[in-house]
Each structure stands twice: as C-alpha cells, then as structure tokens.
Design a protein around this motif. Structure first.
Motif, PDB file in Angstrom:
ATOM      1  N   SER A  14      -3.216  -3.051  -6.713  1.00 23.32           N
ATOM      2  CA  SER A  14      -4.595  -2.565  -6.583  1.00 23.32           C
ATOM      3  C   SER A  14      -4.634  -1.150  -5.997  1.00 23.32           C
ATOM      4  O   SER A  14      -5.450  -0.320  -6.408  1.00 23.32           O
ATOM      5  N   ASP A  15      -3.739  -0.854  -5.057  1.00 22.73           N
ATOM      6  CA  ASP A  15      -3.681   0.506  -4.491  1.00 22.73           C
ATOM      7  C   ASP A  15      -3.200   1.514  -5.537  1.00 22.73           C
ATOM      8  O   ASP A  15      -3.705   2.638  -5.618  1.00 22.73           O
ATOM      9  N   ALA A  16      -2.208   1.103  -6.321  1.00 23.97           N
ATOM     10  CA  ALA A  16      -1.695   1.990  -7.382  1.00 23.97           C
ATOM     11  C   ALA A  16      -2.798   2.267  -8.407  1.00 23.97           C
ATOM     12  O   ALA A  16      -2.963   3.406  -8.871  1.00 23.97           O
ATOM     13  N   GLU A  17      -3.558   1.226  -8.749  1.00 17.35           N
ATOM     14  CA  GLU A  17      -4.641   1.378  -9.714  1.00 17.35           C
ATOM     15  C   GLU A  17      -5.735   2.301  -9.163  1.00 17.35           C
ATOM     16  O   GLU A  17      -6.287   3.141  -9.884  1.00 17.35           O
ATOM     17  N   HIS A  18      -6.016   2.162  -7.866  1.00 15.20           N
ATOM     18  CA  HIS A  18      -7.026   3.005  -7.220  1.00 15.20           C
ATOM     19  C   HIS A  18      -6.567   4.477  -7.215  1.00 15.20           C
ATOM     20  O   HIS A  18      -7.367   5.393  -7.460  1.00 15.20           O
ATOM     21  N   ALA A  19      -5.276   4.707  -6.967  1.00 19.02           N
ATOM     22  CA  ALA A  19      -4.727   6.072  -6.996  1.00 19.02           C
ATOM     23  C   ALA A  19      -4.843   6.666  -8.395  1.00 19.02           C
ATOM     24  O   ALA A  19      -5.200   7.842  -8.563  1.00 19.02           O
ATOM     25  N   GLN A  38       2.454  -5.412 -13.655  1.00 15.55           N
ATOM     26  CA  GLN A  38       2.639  -6.321 -12.528  1.00 15.55           C
ATOM     27  C   GLN A  38       3.333  -5.611 -11.367  1.00 15.55           C
ATOM     28  O   GLN A  38       3.301  -6.065 -10.255  1.00 15.55           O
ATOM     29  N   PHE A  39       3.991  -4.475 -11.636  1.00 21.81           N
ATOM     30  CA  PHE A  39       4.621  -3.710 -10.564  1.00 21.81           C
ATOM     31  C   PHE A  39       3.696  -2.547 -10.200  1.00 21.81           C
ATOM     32  O   PHE A  39       2.856  -2.139 -10.994  1.00 21.81           O
ATOM     33  N   ALA A  40       3.836  -2.014  -8.985  1.00 20.12           N
ATOM     34  CA  ALA A  40       2.885  -1.009  -8.480  1.00 20.12           C
ATOM     35  C   ALA A  40       3.498   0.375  -8.455  1.00 20.12           C
ATOM     36  O   ALA A  40       3.479   1.064  -7.437  1.00 20.12           O
ATOM     37  N   SER A  41       4.053   0.796  -9.576  1.00 14.25           N
ATOM     38  CA  SER A  41       4.748   2.076  -9.648  1.00 14.25           C
ATOM     39  C   SER A  41       4.030   3.038 -10.583  1.00 14.25           C
ATOM     40  O   SER A  41       3.692   2.678 -11.710  1.00 14.25           O
ATOM     41  N   LEU A  42       3.808   4.270 -10.114  1.00 14.25           N
ATOM     42  CA  LEU A  42       3.164   5.300 -10.918  1.00 14.25           C
ATOM     43  C   LEU A  42       4.135   6.449 -11.210  1.00 14.25           C
ATOM     44  O   LEU A  42       4.954   6.812 -10.376  1.00 14.25           O
ATOM     45  N   TYR A  43       4.003   6.998 -12.400  1.00 15.00           N
ATOM     46  CA  TYR A  43       4.704   8.229 -12.774  1.00 15.00           C
ATOM     47  C   TYR A  43       3.760   9.381 -12.465  1.00 15.00           C
ATOM     48  O   TYR A  43       2.566   9.322 -12.778  1.00 15.00           O
ATOM     49  N   VAL A  44       4.259  10.449 -11.832  1.00 18.80           N
ATOM     50  CA  VAL A  44       3.439  11.647 -11.602  1.00 18.80           C
ATOM     51  C   VAL A  44       4.148  12.843 -12.241  1.00 18.80           C
ATOM     52  O   VAL A  44       5.318  13.114 -11.965  1.00 18.80           O
ATOM     53  N   GLY A  45       3.455  13.539 -13.140  1.00 20.74           N
ATOM     54  CA  GLY A  45       4.060  14.648 -13.876  1.00 20.74           C
ATOM     55  C   GLY A  45       3.309  15.950 -13.693  1.00 20.74           C
ATOM     56  O   GLY A  45       2.271  16.013 -13.016  1.00 20.74           O
TER      57      GLY A  45
END
Length: 368
Positions: free
Chosen positions: A63-68, A9-16
């Motif tokens: 939706s933007d986070a999912e697209h990324a 439900q939140f739009a946060s991504l981890y990038v490693g």
C-alpha cells in the motif's frame, strides 16, 4: 505475480530518469515520507561507480509503494522528472511486449507526465516514456506506453491514432521488436541521411528541403559519438521516399572552397561512403547495418589477406599510437595502426587502424 487490479504482491518500485548526482540518501528522504522504506539501491557502473540513471525502492508494504507511485510519479528530483513503475521481476512478462504501443510524431513539448495523462484513460499503465536526449532532456518526438493488458493497448491505438496532441497529429501503433519489423527492401518510407548540409541541422529547414519529394510525416536529427549530425526523414508513402533517394543520394554537399581544396581526391569514410557527398537510403536496423558492413569488410579482407583497414578522422592533436590502440583494442585484434603527424610530432587529425577480421572492424564502425 500480480494481485487484483494489477498491483504486484511485492512492494518494489523502479525509479528511472534520475539525475547522475542523485544518491540513495536523497531517495530515502523523499520516499520515506510516504511510508517506511526497507531498502534503496541506485544502480551504478561496476567500474566507474557512476549512476546509470535508475534504481529500485523497496517498501515494507504494498500500500505504501502504491501510494508513492500515485503521488510521486514524475515529481522533480534535482531538476529532473523521475519516472516510477512497478518493478517487474518476471523477465518473460517484461519482454513479452503485451500491451506495448509506440507513439510517433509527438509534439516536442509533450513530456512523460503529459504522455501518461493522455494514455492512462485506457487502462493500467506499467511503463510510459518519451524518448529524449540524455544530456539535454529534449524530446526525440516519439515514445512508448506499456499497458497491463493487450485490450487496453488496442483501445489506445483505436482512440488516439490520428488525434492531435499539442501541435501535432500523432501516429499510434502496436510496438514491434526489431527482429519482427518488416525490413522489406522495396516497401519503406523512413530514410536515413548523413553528411548533412549545415543549414539542414534545423528540423524545419530539413523538412522543407526533403518535403519537395512528397509529404513528410516526421523528421528526427541526432548526433553520433563524435558530434556529427545525421537525420531520419519519414515520408507518407513509399514512392516519395524512392524519388528522394534517386534525386538526393550522392549529392555533392561541399562548398566551392572545399571542392577546390580537395581537387580530384575523394576521401572515403570508415564505411566506404565519400565524405563530401550526401548519403540517403532506407533506414536500417542496427542488425541490418552490421550485416551490410560485415559483408563489405569481408570482401576487403579476402582481397587483401591483411585484414580490414579503417580510416579514422577528427582525432585530437594529442593522440598518439598508444592512445589509438587504447581506443580501438576493445573491438578486437589490431594487426597494425598509424597516426599521421606533422613536423612537430603532433597528430594531424587522422590515422588508420587495421583489424584482423571483418567482425571486429564492423563492431568498431557501428559503436564508435
């Protein structure tokens, strides 16, 4: 909390797997092209401020986070393939191990993306990673995949275990935390080897040397902080592993010249094993190793009542006693130390550090 379909439900991504030079500005430029970015943080060491190789990207909309995630996962940033996944804010879910599988005997050419493409057929993947050398990016030959559900993990094990991926037949099993792994002293197949012969630093030659005792399913060569090589060799069955230990442990690996130079003197390493002889034994977890060393050091301390003395070698000629103290004082109370010097006052490459307690000595050996 997750919405239907496993999208948080939140739009946060981890990038490693970020290159050390990647900055927030670079990430903003890349990810803002997908959709408006609310904030970006590259995690850094609190003292040196050097990048820890991962960060977080917060979008305004899910939706933007999912697209990324769909379009930028495993894309190259400064020559490194970045790894994206949903930021899991609930530590209990992150640490539960639900749907987590372990893949070993991976072809060295299989990268994160290839692993993801292979296992995404069975369900929604939360995390996917091939273990690799931080400096070179070379694969260690094993990896991990965590699914959203236990069912997806079980299906992946059933369908992929024993399948050929690339040039190798992989083994896939449910991931077990270290504390839950079977550490039965008598039933093992994985061996730890140190004080390797130089020619065994090539995996094919290592496999050839140890393969005479039985079928070797996988090998792995690593380096410690001092650049010394050690290896793991996994046999197909327990009897072959035991046969290998009986025949190879304590084998003299010195050249004739080294033997002649040493004479009757036998140098011992910090853990008490002779430096010129091969060590072959059951591979232990770090916790088991620490327990073994602690027990050994406790006996030494009780007999001497002066603490635990460690022999340190491969020191730079510029090291002095202040430098040695700086290197080892973080591990505990030092009762005495000495650096052996030549006639010109330069370090001869070795010295001694005495800790007041077995715990501190154990910490120094396992971490240095």
């Amino acid at each position: 909390m997750a919405a239907a379909g496993g999208v948080p439900q939140f739009a946060s991504l981890y990038v490693g797997d970020l290159h050390p030079d990647v900055t927030e500005a670079m990430l903003y430029e890349i990810f803002n092209s997908v959709g408006p970015v609310a904030s970006i943080r590259v995690c850094r060491d609190t003292v040196t401020r050097k990048s820890l190789g991962y960060g977080y990207i917060n979008f305004h909309s899910v939706s933007d986070a999912e697209h990324a995630l769909d379009t930028l996962n495993y894309s190259s940033i400064k020559g490194r393939s970045c790894r994206l996944m949903w930021s899991q804010r609930d530590p209990s879910l992150r640490k539960s191990g639900t749907g987590n599988i372990y893949i070993k005997n991976l072809d060295k050419n299989i990268d994160n993306k290839a692993l993801y493409d292979t296992f995404s057929l069975f369900g929604n993947i939360l995390s996917c990673k091939v273990a690799s050398d931080a400096a070179t990016g070379a694969s260690y030959g094993y990896g991990f995949v965590q699914y959203e559900t236990e069912e997806a993990g079980k299906q992946a094990i059933e369908r992929v275990n024993g399948m050929q991926i690339g040039e190798k037949t992989v083994e896939v099993q449910a991931f077990q935390k270290r504390d839950n792994r079977d550490t039965n002293d008598s039933n093992f197949t994985n061996l730890y080897i140190k004080n390797l012969k130089t020619e065994w630093e090539d995996e094919e030659k290592l496999k050839e040397a140890f393969g005479k005792f039985g079928t070797v399913t996988s090998t792995l060569i690593r380096s410690d902080a001092q650049g010394r090589k050690f290896a793991f060799v996994n046999f197909e069955n327990n009897e072959d592993a035991k046969k290998c230990i009986a025949d190879m442990h304590m084998m003299d690996v010195r050249t004739e010249e080294e033997k002649e130079k040493a004479g009757d003197e036998e140098k011992l390493g910090p853990d008490g094993h002779p430096e010129g002889k091969l060590y072959v034994g059951r591979a232990q977890t770090k916790k088991e190793r620490e327990k073994t060393l602690k027990s050994k050091f406790a006996v030494t301390a009780d007999s001497s009542n002066k603490g635990v003395n460690l022999y340190i070698k491969n020191l730079d000629e510029s090291v002095d006693e202040d430098g040695m103290r700086e290197l080892f004082s973080s591990f505990g109370e030092i009762t005495s130390l000495s650096v052996k010097k030549d006639d010109n006052g330069k370090c001869k490459g070795f010295g001694f550090v005495c800790f007041s307690s077995p715990d501190d000595a154990t910490k120094a050996v396992t971490e240095m």
